[in-house]
Design a protein around this motif. Sequence first.
Motif, mmCIF file in Angstrom:
data_model
loop_
_atom_site.group_PDB
_atom_site.id
_atom_site.type_symbol
_atom_site.label_atom_id
_atom_site.label_comp_id
_atom_site.label_asym_id
_atom_site.label_seq_id
_atom_site.Cartn_x
_atom_site.Cartn_y
_atom_site.Cartn_z
ATOM 1 N N PHE A 238 0.831 -1.199 0.000
ATOM 2 C CA PHE A 238 0.000 0.000 0.000
ATOM 3 C C PHE A 238 0.867 1.252 0.000
ATOM 4 C CE2 PHE A 238 -3.590 -2.661 1.486
ATOM 5 C CZ PHE A 238 -4.575 -2.176 0.652
ATOM 6 N N VAL A 239 1.935 1.251 0.787
ATOM 7 C CA VAL A 239 2.831 2.408 0.837
ATOM 8 C C VAL A 239 3.429 2.678 -0.534
ATOM 9 C CG1 VAL A 239 5.021 3.277 1.741
ATOM 10 C CG2 VAL A 239 3.377 2.199 3.289
ATOM 11 N N SER A 240 3.869 1.611 -1.217
ATOM 12 C CA SER A 240 4.458 1.760 -2.546
ATOM 13 C C SER A 240 3.466 2.364 -3.523
ATOM 14 C CB SER A 240 4.948 0.400 -3.049
ATOM 15 O OG SER A 240 5.480 0.501 -4.349
ATOM 16 N N MET A 241 2.222 1.904 -3.466
ATOM 17 C CA MET A 241 1.192 2.411 -4.376
ATOM 18 C C MET A 241 0.913 3.887 -4.102
ATOM 19 S SD MET A 241 -2.711 1.002 -4.862
ATOM 20 C CE MET A 241 -3.006 1.063 -3.098
ATOM 21 N N VAL A 242 0.772 4.249 -2.842
ATOM 22 C CA VAL A 242 0.478 5.636 -2.493
ATOM 23 C C VAL A 242 1.638 6.536 -2.899
ATOM 24 C CG1 VAL A 242 0.149 7.232 -0.571
ATOM 25 C CG2 VAL A 242 -1.136 5.089 -0.646
ATOM 26 N N GLU A 243 2.872 6.090 -2.637
ATOM 27 C CA GLU A 243 4.031 6.902 -2.985
ATOM 28 C C GLU A 243 4.070 7.188 -4.483
ATOM 29 O OE1 GLU A 243 7.343 4.761 -1.486
ATOM 30 O OE2 GLU A 243 7.316 5.773 0.466
ATOM 31 N N GLU A 244 3.740 6.195 -5.299
ATOM 32 C CA GLU A 244 3.765 6.402 -6.745
ATOM 33 C C GLU A 244 2.793 7.507 -7.156
ATOM 34 O OE1 GLU A 244 3.173 3.968 -10.891
ATOM 35 O OE2 GLU A 244 1.800 3.607 -9.241
ATOM 36 N N ASN A 245 1.568 7.452 -6.651
ATOM 37 C CA ASN A 245 0.575 8.452 -7.038
ATOM 38 C C ASN A 245 0.848 9.810 -6.408
ATOM 39 O OD1 ASN A 245 -1.030 7.083 -8.869
ATOM 40 N ND2 ASN A 245 -2.205 6.089 -7.262
ATOM 41 N N GLU A 246 1.416 9.822 -5.205
ATOM 42 C CA GLU A 246 1.731 11.094 -4.568
ATOM 43 C C GLU A 246 2.809 11.837 -5.355
ATOM 44 O OE1 GLU A 246 0.673 12.595 -1.016
ATOM 45 O OE2 GLU A 246 -0.828 11.928 -2.414
ATOM 46 N N VAL A 247 3.760 11.078 -5.922
ATOM 47 C CA VAL A 247 4.859 11.692 -6.654
ATOM 48 C C VAL A 247 4.437 12.070 -8.069
ATOM 49 C CG1 VAL A 247 7.141 11.278 -7.650
ATOM 50 C CG2 VAL A 247 6.662 10.579 -5.303
ATOM 51 N N ARG A 248 3.772 11.124 -8.764
ATOM 52 C CA ARG A 248 3.485 11.344 -10.186
ATOM 53 C C ARG A 248 2.187 12.087 -10.426
ATOM 54 N NH1 ARG A 248 5.411 5.873 -10.256
ATOM 55 N NH2 ARG A 248 7.572 5.885 -10.895
ATOM 56 N N GLN A 249 1.192 11.853 -9.628
ATOM 57 C CA GLN A 249 -0.093 12.530 -9.795
ATOM 58 C C GLN A 249 -0.769 12.570 -8.435
ATOM 59 O OE1 GLN A 249 -2.671 10.799 -12.688
ATOM 60 N NE2 GLN A 249 -4.140 12.434 -12.621
ATOM 61 N N GLU A 250 -0.728 13.721 -7.813
ATOM 62 C CA GLU A 250 -1.132 13.835 -6.413
ATOM 63 C C GLU A 250 -2.581 13.411 -6.204
ATOM 64 O OE1 GLU A 250 -1.055 17.206 -2.904
ATOM 65 O OE2 GLU A 250 0.115 17.450 -4.731
ATOM 66 N N LEU A 251 -2.800 12.675 -5.134
ATOM 67 C CA LEU A 251 -4.141 12.218 -4.786
ATOM 68 C C LEU A 251 -4.967 13.375 -4.237
ATOM 69 C CD1 LEU A 251 -3.143 8.977 -2.870
ATOM 70 C CD2 LEU A 251 -4.110 9.070 -5.162
ATOM 71 N N SER A 252 -6.271 13.259 -4.370
ATOM 72 C CA SER A 252 -7.154 14.251 -3.755
ATOM 73 C C SER A 252 -7.188 14.006 -2.248
ATOM 74 C CB SER A 252 -8.563 14.138 -4.338
ATOM 75 O OG SER A 252 -9.190 12.942 -3.899
ATOM 76 N N HIS A 253 -7.677 14.983 -1.499
ATOM 77 C CA HIS A 253 -7.759 14.832 -0.040
ATOM 78 C C HIS A 253 -8.622 13.616 0.318
ATOM 79 C CE1 HIS A 253 -5.795 18.657 0.548
ATOM 80 N NE2 HIS A 253 -6.697 19.276 -0.196
ATOM 81 N N PHE A 254 -9.735 13.460 -0.360
ATOM 82 C CA PHE A 254 -10.639 12.361 -0.037
ATOM 83 C C PHE A 254 -10.008 11.015 -0.378
ATOM 84 C CE2 PHE A 254 -14.173 9.443 -0.866
ATOM 85 C CZ PHE A 254 -14.929 9.614 0.275
ATOM 86 N N GLU A 255 -9.291 10.932 -1.496
ATOM 87 C CA GLU A 255 -8.643 9.674 -1.876
ATOM 88 C C GLU A 255 -7.610 9.250 -0.849
ATOM 89 O OE1 GLU A 255 -8.876 9.645 -6.759
ATOM 90 O OE2 GLU A 255 -7.404 10.919 -5.759
ATOM 91 N N ARG A 256 -6.907 10.216 -0.266
ATOM 92 C CA ARG A 256 -5.930 9.878 0.779
ATOM 93 C C ARG A 256 -6.627 9.267 1.994
ATOM 94 N NH1 ARG A 256 -3.698 15.490 0.046
ATOM 95 N NH2 ARG A 256 -2.058 15.350 -1.518
ATOM 96 N N GLY A 257 -7.694 9.918 2.442
ATOM 97 C CA GLY A 257 -8.417 9.386 3.598
ATOM 98 C C GLY A 257 -9.027 8.037 3.304
ATOM 99 N N ARG A 258 -9.563 7.866 2.108
ATOM 100 C CA ARG A 258 -10.211 6.611 1.711
ATOM 101 C C ARG A 258 -9.234 5.439 1.745
ATOM 102 N NH1 ARG A 258 -9.897 4.307 -3.258
ATOM 103 N NH2 ARG A 258 -11.465 2.736 -3.825
ATOM 104 N N ILE A 259 -8.049 5.599 1.140
ATOM 105 C CA ILE A 259 -7.113 4.482 1.067
ATOM 106 C C ILE A 259 -6.578 4.132 2.444
ATOM 107 C CG2 ILE A 259 -4.990 5.797 0.646
ATOM 108 C CD1 ILE A 259 -6.070 2.430 -0.940
ATOM 109 N N ALA A 260 -6.477 5.119 3.340
ATOM 110 C CA ALA A 260 -6.025 4.831 4.708
ATOM 111 C C ALA A 260 -7.037 3.946 5.428
ATOM 112 C CB ALA A 260 -5.818 6.133 5.478
ATOM 113 N N VAL A 261 -8.327 4.251 5.269
ATOM 114 C CA VAL A 261 -9.373 3.448 5.906
ATOM 115 C C VAL A 261 -9.404 2.036 5.311
ATOM 116 C CG1 VAL A 261 -11.859 3.210 6.280
ATOM 117 C CG2 VAL A 261 -10.770 5.453 6.477
ATOM 118 N N ILE A 262 -9.332 1.938 3.989
ATOM 119 C CA ILE A 262 -9.384 0.626 3.324
ATOM 120 C C ILE A 262 -8.190 -0.228 3.728
ATOM 121 C CG2 ILE A 262 -9.202 -0.515 1.083
ATOM 122 C CD1 ILE A 262 -10.894 1.724 -0.084
ATOM 123 N N ALA A 263 -7.004 0.378 3.761
ATOM 124 C CA ALA A 263 -5.801 -0.373 4.144
ATOM 125 C C ALA A 263 -5.929 -0.925 5.557
ATOM 126 C CB ALA A 263 -4.570 0.519 4.027
#
Length: 369
Positions: free
Chosen positions: A178-203
């Motif tokens: 999960f960390v690897s996936m988030v890091e990729e999108n944070e660097v290449r195409q920043e996630l929205s605020h809601f997407e960040r909160g969503r993936i934290a809950v799902i993880a």
Amino acid sequence: MVKRRRLSAPSTADLDRLEQEFRGETSPKPAPARGLAPIAQVAAETAAEVQAASPDTRAARAKTEADAARLKAAEDQGLLMVELPVEEIDENALVRDRMALSEEEQTELRLSIATNGLRLPVEVFELETPGTDGKRYGLLSGYRRLLAVRGLLELTEAKKYTRIRAIIRERSEADAAFVSMVEENEVRQELSHFERGRIAVIAANQGAFANTEEAVNKLFATGSKAKRSKVRSFALVFEELGDMLVFPESLTEKRGLRLASALRFGAEARLREALAERAPEDAEEEWALIEPVLAAIEKTPRDASRGGRPKSKPQDYGWIDSKTVRTSSGITIRRAQDSKGHILRFEGKAVDSEIMDTLMAEIQNLLEP
């Protein structure tokens, strides 16, 4: 009647001559050591043959062995690029953090790959059990690239798009994935605020982390304390209203934080009731359903049972304008800016030295890395 030929035994001289001819036609081998096991004898003979090889042959053999060792090390470290059939990659092996993809951006990516090829490989890991649909690998990173290549295959049916360059990683723990996936999108195409909160809950719900708090701290470990605080607020919005919101990724930071604040004061039922009134056509219409509930809650004094000093009810609460907010305790906070930086001004009878000391400490904690 055929006469039988009479055979005569070879003489000693004949036997000596035959032995010399045999020795001249075969390479000499070391005499077996007394009591040596057969496998040891084979090893000894092999070593003798290596010694007999020319220096060039030995150098070529050593280079081949070194290249093979480097290739194996690169494969073990996930540095070796391979080509895999796109149909064997399961893009949903991990729940993706990206909720929606821009069709315009995907079209641009497909055109880039069609013109220049795939410049960056995707990353996958081997599934413990291949799927009945032929999937052998789970996608770790490169979701948009994989979809783009599949889109080109569907459009052109070209054979070159049936496979994609990939790096096979060792199957890691779920939290690392999960960390690897988030890091990729944070660097290449920043996630929205809601997407960040969503993936934290799902993880956290999938067992990758003990709880949402730990998920936020590890997924966004490189972010500031303020950023992680915002992620936790949007995680709360997803937990309590994720099934009701139609345009959650359009929530601005300010709106999301107001929504989270209201949820912390027990506004979930009222917000769900408001959202159930009708299906909004766009994000602004959805916010129009939410905002009246928030405004009413922000004008209600805090429950004294929640702690803090007794508070008298001021006339207005909440945001007065884009730079002014009034709290339920009667404190007005104004934001300004001059040539030296940003300024916060606190006004009201409730503002005293004790509160200011607390505020300074809280601001320091917020700004600490």
